[in-house]
Scaffold this motif. Structure first.
Motif, mmCIF file in Angstrom:
data_model
loop_
_atom_site.group_PDB
_atom_site.id
_atom_site.type_symbol
_atom_site.label_atom_id
_atom_site.label_comp_id
_atom_site.label_asym_id
_atom_site.label_seq_id
_atom_site.Cartn_x
_atom_site.Cartn_y
_atom_site.Cartn_z
ATOM 1 N N ARG A 154 0.891 -1.164 0.000
ATOM 2 C CA ARG A 154 0.000 0.000 0.000
ATOM 3 C C ARG A 154 0.925 1.208 0.000
ATOM 4 O O ARG A 154 1.392 1.660 1.054
ATOM 5 C CB ARG A 154 -0.924 -0.016 1.216
ATOM 6 C CG ARG A 154 -1.702 -1.327 1.349
ATOM 7 C CD ARG A 154 -2.574 -1.364 2.581
ATOM 8 N NE ARG A 154 -3.746 -0.523 2.429
ATOM 9 C CZ ARG A 154 -4.852 -0.878 1.791
ATOM 10 N NH1 ARG A 154 -4.936 -2.064 1.216
ATOM 11 N NH2 ARG A 154 -5.875 -0.067 1.705
ATOM 12 N N LEU A 184 -13.151 0.313 -7.837
ATOM 13 C CA LEU A 184 -13.452 -0.582 -6.721
ATOM 14 C C LEU A 184 -14.351 -1.743 -7.128
ATOM 15 O O LEU A 184 -14.381 -2.774 -6.454
ATOM 16 C CB LEU A 184 -14.098 0.207 -5.578
ATOM 17 C CG LEU A 184 -13.184 1.210 -4.857
ATOM 18 C CD1 LEU A 184 -13.975 2.034 -3.858
ATOM 19 C CD2 LEU A 184 -12.030 0.501 -4.155
ATOM 20 N N SER A 185 -15.082 -1.585 -8.222
ATOM 21 C CA SER A 185 -15.978 -2.667 -8.664
ATOM 22 C C SER A 185 -15.333 -3.538 -9.742
ATOM 23 O O SER A 185 -15.976 -4.457 -10.252
ATOM 24 C CB SER A 185 -17.275 -2.076 -9.211
ATOM 25 O OG SER A 185 -17.030 -1.288 -10.365
ATOM 26 N N GLN A 192 -13.391 2.944 2.145
ATOM 27 C CA GLN A 192 -13.457 1.896 1.125
ATOM 28 C C GLN A 192 -12.077 1.290 0.869
ATOM 29 O O GLN A 192 -11.926 0.066 0.786
ATOM 30 C CB GLN A 192 -14.018 2.474 -0.184
ATOM 31 C CG GLN A 192 -15.496 2.805 -0.126
ATOM 32 C CD GLN A 192 -16.367 1.579 0.045
ATOM 33 O OE1 GLN A 192 -16.173 0.575 -0.623
ATOM 34 N NE2 GLN A 192 -17.319 1.651 0.965
ATOM 35 N N ILE A 193 -11.064 2.145 0.771
ATOM 36 C CA ILE A 193 -9.716 1.664 0.453
ATOM 37 C C ILE A 193 -9.117 0.889 1.630
ATOM 38 O O ILE A 193 -8.363 -0.059 1.437
ATOM 39 C CB ILE A 193 -8.819 2.845 0.029
ATOM 40 C CG1 ILE A 193 -9.226 3.308 -1.375
ATOM 41 C CG2 ILE A 193 -7.349 2.461 0.043
ATOM 42 C CD1 ILE A 193 -8.408 4.441 -1.922
ATOM 43 N N TYR A 226 -10.516 -1.190 3.453
ATOM 44 C CA TYR A 226 -11.006 -2.569 3.415
ATOM 45 C C TYR A 226 -10.751 -3.233 2.060
ATOM 46 O O TYR A 226 -11.163 -4.377 1.852
ATOM 47 C CB TYR A 226 -12.496 -2.608 3.756
ATOM 48 C CG TYR A 226 -12.772 -2.189 5.178
ATOM 49 C CD1 TYR A 226 -12.469 -3.029 6.249
ATOM 50 C CD2 TYR A 226 -13.294 -0.930 5.463
ATOM 51 C CE1 TYR A 226 -12.702 -2.641 7.550
ATOM 52 C CE2 TYR A 226 -13.525 -0.522 6.772
ATOM 53 C CZ TYR A 226 -13.230 -1.387 7.819
ATOM 54 O OH TYR A 226 -13.448 -0.993 9.114
ATOM 55 N N TYR A 227 -10.073 -2.531 1.168
ATOM 56 C CA TYR A 227 -9.724 -3.117 -0.131
ATOM 57 C C TYR A 227 -8.568 -4.088 0.066
ATOM 58 O O TYR A 227 -7.560 -3.757 0.698
ATOM 59 C CB TYR A 227 -9.354 -2.009 -1.110
ATOM 60 C CG TYR A 227 -8.893 -2.512 -2.454
ATOM 61 C CD1 TYR A 227 -9.797 -3.096 -3.345
ATOM 62 C CD2 TYR A 227 -7.562 -2.407 -2.830
ATOM 63 C CE1 TYR A 227 -9.377 -3.555 -4.576
ATOM 64 C CE2 TYR A 227 -7.134 -2.859 -4.067
ATOM 65 C CZ TYR A 227 -8.044 -3.436 -4.937
ATOM 66 O OH TYR A 227 -7.629 -3.893 -6.150
ATOM 67 N N SER A 228 -8.677 -5.287 -0.458
ATOM 68 C CA SER A 228 -7.694 -6.343 -0.182
ATOM 69 C C SER A 228 -6.526 -6.363 -1.166
ATOM 70 O O SER A 228 -5.549 -7.075 -0.942
ATOM 71 C CB SER A 228 -8.385 -7.713 -0.194
ATOM 72 O OG SER A 228 -8.992 -7.953 -1.458
ATOM 73 N N LEU A 242 -2.061 -1.300 -3.599
ATOM 74 C CA LEU A 242 -2.336 0.105 -3.911
ATOM 75 C C LEU A 242 -1.043 0.824 -4.262
ATOM 76 O O LEU A 242 -0.030 0.656 -3.588
ATOM 77 C CB LEU A 242 -2.967 0.816 -2.712
ATOM 78 C CG LEU A 242 -4.351 0.385 -2.238
ATOM 79 C CD1 LEU A 242 -4.686 1.112 -0.939
ATOM 80 C CD2 LEU A 242 -5.395 0.697 -3.297
#
Length: 487
Positions: A32, A114-115, A141-142, A144-146, A149
């Motif tokens: 990240r 994100l989708s 949102q980010i 919890y993004y797996s 980044l």
């Protein structure tokens, strides 16, 4: 731990200058990363190379995953978004982009990314045009993004919330720092202090050796002069006792050798550079621009309607003299409208007769592109050339940049130049609409210091949490058609 991208020998040159010169770079599935660097350092170029949008003739790139890209606003391409729940949370009601605001388009890009179901997201200034609510939602949102980044951003608060590693791109090279942006700054300060201590030690030793060299050479010179005097005296005598004395040349030779050894020791010290100077710029107002009204701009009973939308209804405010005042609120609540009402002196707004107002509007600059940078800066300016140069240097302009024409500058550099000119202009009140948007991080931090040191009154619109925290004396929020001062 899976490697997603492995790249070698990334090299990009532009007009004789190395933009990128990276030997090796790796991106992992847990990464990240915040990518930071000055305007023109090559951040966007690096993103596009890693995505495969720019193919290099040399070097090697192995990509083991799919990535989605959130480009800067001008590069947006509307695609279908299937996550309608996410669209609803982002406040996107329809997909037609031709009637969207900058904030709505940015939200749409984020929804697309994100989708997508990709293994990683690359984002180039994703918080531009988002209001505080939108930024906070994006952060959540980010978090919890797996996936991985890699984010270019000038928003220091945003970087602190979503990244745990910083890649600093400078002089074509990547330097890696662990932690968020605040930790990166702390590490940079430690480096600066260590460099300052090393330079102090180096300078002291170099000065000591140079002083010793001068002393040895002076001693040798005195012996030379003494020897010449003795030789002249001996030549007038008839070869008596003095002609058999031991010559003094060996002493001079030892002194000269000692001086040469010290010169070699100076060479061995190398060339330790001093740390970059922390520039301090002092602003002043001419006597003719001084204001004495404790509230040079006030509003009472303000009402405003645009079409069928009511923006303000019986709103009121007072702007204290000399304060740095932030205006916040969601997109569309009327922040820029309030600025225009002040500039046009609409009903209900009172402005001191001696107020001289400067206005920074995004993309609102006009100039003669054939002008030189200094010619542009010195026009209608009361500051000395040295003071103007100091402000430009603090904003990241080099001596070479100062000699350029405006036509040779990038869009980001033009914005920095416009901000610098306004801060040095014949004004006592500044209205600044999102001044930190599209600036690189060094320029944002320089702008922050300039705004804090500015001698007049500043009213500024911003969603930058760090800028508000570090600059604003007072914060007003536009909400429910009122202008409310935060406690």
């Amino acid at each position: 731990m899976n490697i997603l991208i492995k790249a070698k020998d990334i090299y990009v040159e532009y007009m004789g200058r190395d933009i990128l010169d990276i030997d090796e770079l790796e991106l992992y599935d847990y990464d990240r990363i915040g990518l930071v660097g000055a305007n023109g350092a090559g951040k966007s170029t690096l993103l596009k190379i890693l995505l495969g949008e720019i193919i290099l003739p040399h070097g090697k790139m192995v990509r083991e995953a799919d990535f989605t890209y959130i480009p800067q606003l001008e590069d947006v391409v509307v695609q279908e978004v299937t996550d309608y729940a996410l669209m609803g949370k982002l406040g996107i009601e329809h997909l037609q982009a031709e009637h969207k605001s900058g904030g709505e388009e940015t939200r749409l890009k984020i929804a697309q990314a994100l989708s997508s179901g990709a293994h990683g997201i690359f984002a180039d200034e994703p918080t531009c045009h988002l209001d505080r609510e939108g930024i906070d939602f994006l952060i959540n949102q980010i978090k919890y993004y797996s996936g991985a980044l890699l984010i270019v951003s000038h928003d220091r608060y945003f970087l602190d919330q979503v990244v745990d590693k910083i890649w600093e791109l400078k002089d074509g090279k990547i330097t890696e720092y662990w932690g968020g942006y605040s930790e990166y700054l702390a590490q940079k300060e430690e480096e600066r202090q260590a460099q300052a201590a090393q330079y102090k030690k180096f300078s002291a030793e170099r000065d000591r050796l140079e002083k010793a060299i001068i002393e040895k050479r002076n001693q040798a010179r005195k012996l030379d002069q003494k020897a010449k005097g003795a030789s002249s005296k001996n030549s007038s005598e008839s070869g008596g006792r003095l002609s058999h004395q031991k010559p003094t040349g060996s002493k001079q030779k030892k002194l000269h050798n000692a001086a040469k050894n010290m010169e070699h020791r100076i060479e061995e010290l190398g060339n330790v550079k001093p740390p970059e100077a922390i520039r301090s710029v002092q602003f002043r107002l001419s006597k003719a621009l001084e204001l004495y009204n404790p509230f040079p701009i006030t509003g009472k009973g303000i009402s405003k309607q645009l079409g069928h939308k009511v923006i303000f209804e019986n709103a009121a405010f007072q702007l204290p003299l000399g304060a740095k005042i932030a205006i916040t609120g969601a997109n569309g609540t009327g922040k820029t409208t309030l600025f225009k009402m002040i500039l046009e002196r609409e009903a209900g707004i009172s402005i001191s007769p001696k107020a001289a107002i400067g206005y920074f509007a995004q993309n609102g600059y006009k100039f003669d592109r054939a002008q030189g940078v200094m010619e542009y800066m010195l026009d209608n300016c009361d500051y000395q050339i040295s003071e103007v140069r100091a402000v430009l240097a603090s904003m990241g302009f080099s001596q070479l940049d100062v000699r350029k024409e405006l036509s040779a500058l990038s869009g980001g550099e033009i914005i920095k130049l416009q901000l610098a000119k306004m801060l040095l202009g014949r004004y006592n009140i500044l209205l600044m609409d999102e001044p930190s948007n599209f600036l690189d991080l060094p320029a944002v931090e320089a702008l922050e210091n300039l705004m804090k040191n500015y001698a007049g009154t500043i009213l500024f619109i911003s969603h930058d949490a760090r800028l508000l925290e570090n600059v604003a004396d007072i914060v007003f929020e536009i909400k429910d058609r009122k202008i409310i001062q935060r406690a």
